[in-house]
Design an enzyme around this catalytic site. Structure first.
Site, short mmCIF file in Angstrom:
data_model
loop_
_atom_site.label_atom_id
_atom_site.label_comp_id
_atom_site.label_asym_id
_atom_site.label_seq_id
_atom_site.Cartn_x
_atom_site.Cartn_y
_atom_site.Cartn_z
N GLN A 1 0.82 -1.27 -0.09
CA GLN A 1 0.05 -0.07 0.05
C GLN A 1 0.86 1.12 0.06
OE1 GLN A 1 -2.59 -1.98 3.33
NE2 GLN A 1 -4.00 -0.26 2.47
N HIS B 1 0.75 -9.11 4.49
CA HIS B 1 -0.06 -8.24 4.43
C HIS B 1 -0.73 -8.28 3.12
CE1 HIS B 1 -1.81 -4.78 6.61
NE2 HIS B 1 -2.70 -4.51 5.70
N ASN C 1 -1.73 -10.87 8.28
CA ASN C 1 -2.69 -10.06 8.49
C ASN C 1 -4.01 -10.36 8.11
OD1 ASN C 1 -3.26 -6.85 9.22
ND2 ASN C 1 -4.00 -7.27 7.03
N GLU C 2 -5.01 -10.14 9.19
CA GLU C 2 -6.23 -10.34 8.82
C GLU C 2 -6.47 -11.69 8.19
OE1 GLU C 2 -8.11 -6.81 7.28
OE2 GLU C 2 -8.16 -5.97 9.15
C1 BGC Z 1 -6.27 -3.72 6.05
C2 BGC Z 1 -5.71 -2.50 5.68
C3 BGC Z 1 -6.66 -1.68 5.19
C4 BGC Z 1 -7.28 -1.08 6.18
C5 BGC Z 1 -8.59 -0.20 5.84
C6 BGC Z 1 -7.48 -3.40 7.11
O1 BGC Z 1 -8.44 -4.27 6.45
O2 BGC Z 1 -5.37 -4.34 6.99
O3 BGC Z 1 -4.77 -3.06 4.53
O4 BGC Z 1 -6.00 -0.67 4.19
O5 BGC Z 1 -8.05 -2.28 6.80
O6 BGC Z 1 -9.55 -0.49 4.85
#
Ligand code: BGC
Length: 420
Positions: free
Chosen positions: A14, A108, A152-153
């Site tokens: 990003q 990520h 991540n997530e």
């Molecule tokens: C993610 C980010 C994303 C952010 C805002 C999260 O789901 O880890 O990559 O930019 O939310 O939407």
């Protein structure tokens, strides 16, 4: 408070720019791409990380969460790039010399393009491949790694699955149904053409393009958990003292009287299902952006007149405190807020959001929740995945024609929390 981590988060794809060996680079550049725009040079953080970390430190922050890009480290299967490791070593050194604790994420959302050609996150093959990369990073960056988030997530594939189900039930796409940036303006024909083009580029069946942000069911979700567990084991073998965990996207589900069963089911799908796989982790990264009201029919649309963020979901800073308390009832380890933020062009609102969210975090801490840090999303206005650069979550604005940085008042507010 001296030890409490306060800072901001970013993700390599990003912000860094020119992530040319990644799956996203391909997905952004096919003719019928489902991205509103490509990431291109992003925020040029790859070359400007020193300035960005300096701004964070000057504001008074003491922590920075960023991700290491697998596609840079292993651009071809089995070929590891020492020059890229040297780059991330410099980023870690820069953090330390600025008094900043680094929190590193190994994946990520973006992966090397070759991984997708090998079945991506939809096959059991991903676990040993991810673990080998994790071990390499651990060996090369050594004790520079204090906190490591593997994935991540990890639950995002399940959340995307739910959004598709809801969309089919409702016959329309729900704005803000999932937290991450999506491009909802596409017609079915260009989606299909884009898939064919991606299939050709990845040399896989277009229905089997398993990049990370794809809807997953429980079976494929297990591959993600196997990847996490295998990576944790490899990292711990090299760095027994590093703290290893993953992060989850967690909505603050608020049930009506009749909605309790639905809310419990949603919470289980987002969190409880993962617990057996993560309960031995050293910490959990908690990420919250909003709440969802749940009734007997499922998730309600935000009430008429409720304040919404740029992402279409409700502006609700109290969510993070609620979610921390809830997770602490069953997660045995340390908790870190690895993301929390608001997409808005109104920085005064961001300042209030930060104050309100942080008050919720501190109240949870005072009530005994073992939370040790708050990392705001995001350090920079950046590439919000399919939604491109239009969404602004940053504490620092970036003029992308010159790459000039303009710190916002919200960065100062965040840094001042350490003295609060
Ligand atoms: C993610 C980010 C994303 C952010 C805002 C999260 O789901 O880890 O990559 O930019 O939310 O939407």
């Amino acid at each position: 408070m001296a030890d409490f981590l306060i800072g901001a988060a970013t993700a390599a794809h990003q912000v860094e720019g020119n992530n040319i060996h990644s799956d996203y680079w391909i997905m952004e550049h096919v003719k019928h791409s489902d991205f509103t725009e490509p990431s291109g040079p992003a925020c040029d953080h790859y070359n400007r990380y020193e300035e960005d970390i300096r701004l964070l430190a000057e504001a008074g922050c003491n922590a920075y969460r960023f991700s290491i890009e697998w596609a840079r480290i292993e651009p071809e299967e089995g070929r590891f790039d020492e020059a890229e490791i040297a780059h991330y070593r410099k980023v870690l050194d820069c953090c330390r010399s600025s008094g900043i604790t680094p929190i590193v994420t190994l994946m990520h959302f973006s992966s090397p393009a070759w991984l997708i050609s090998r079945g991506g996150w939809g096959t059991a093959k991903v676990a040993p491949l991810f673990a080998r990369y994790a071990r390499y990073v651990a060996e090369q960056l050594g004790d520079g790694l204090e906190y490591i988030c593997t994935i991540n997530e990890a639950n995002m594939g399940i959340q995307l699955h739910k959004v598709i189900e809801d969309m089919m039930k409702a016959g329309k796409r729900q704005e803000g149904g999932v937290q991450v940036g999506q491009n909802n303006g596409l017609d079915i024909k260009s989606i299909a053409l884009g898939m064919l083009e991606q299939g050709k580029a990845f040399r896989v069946n277009p229905l089997k393009i398993n990049s990370f942000l794809k809807p997953r069911d429980e079976k494929t979700e297990r591959f993600v958990m196997q990847a996490h567990e295998a990576a944790r084991q490899e990292i711990k073998a090299v760095l027994p003292d590093a703290k290893v965990g993953l992060t989850l996207s967690l909505f603050d589900y608020q049930p009506t009287e009749q909605g309790k069963n639905n809310a419990a089911r949603l919470w289980h799908e987002d969190y409880g299902w993962y617990l057996p796989y993560i309960k031995n982790d050293d910490f959990l990264g908690v990420q919250n952006y909003s709440r969802k009201i749940v009734d007997e029919n499922g998730v309600r649309e935000p009430a008429e007149g409720a304040p919404l963020t740029q992402m279409g979901y409700e502006d609700y800073p109290a969510g993070i405190g609620h979610v921390l308390r809830r997770v602490a009832r069953s997660f045995p380890g340390e908790l870190i807020v690895t993301e929390n933020g608001i997409g808005t062009d109104n920085d005064a609102r961001r300042c209030e959001f930060i104050r309100e969210a942080f008050a919720g975090v501190m109240a949870a801490k005072d009530a005994g929740v073992p939370v040790t840090g708050y990392l705001h999303w995001s350090l920079l206005d950046n590439f919000e995945w399919q939604a491109g650069f239009a969404k602004t979550f940053g504490l620092i604005a970036v003029d992308r024609s010159t790459m000039e940085r303009r710190p916002k008042e919200s960065l100062r507010v965040l840094g001042s929390l350490r003295g609060a």
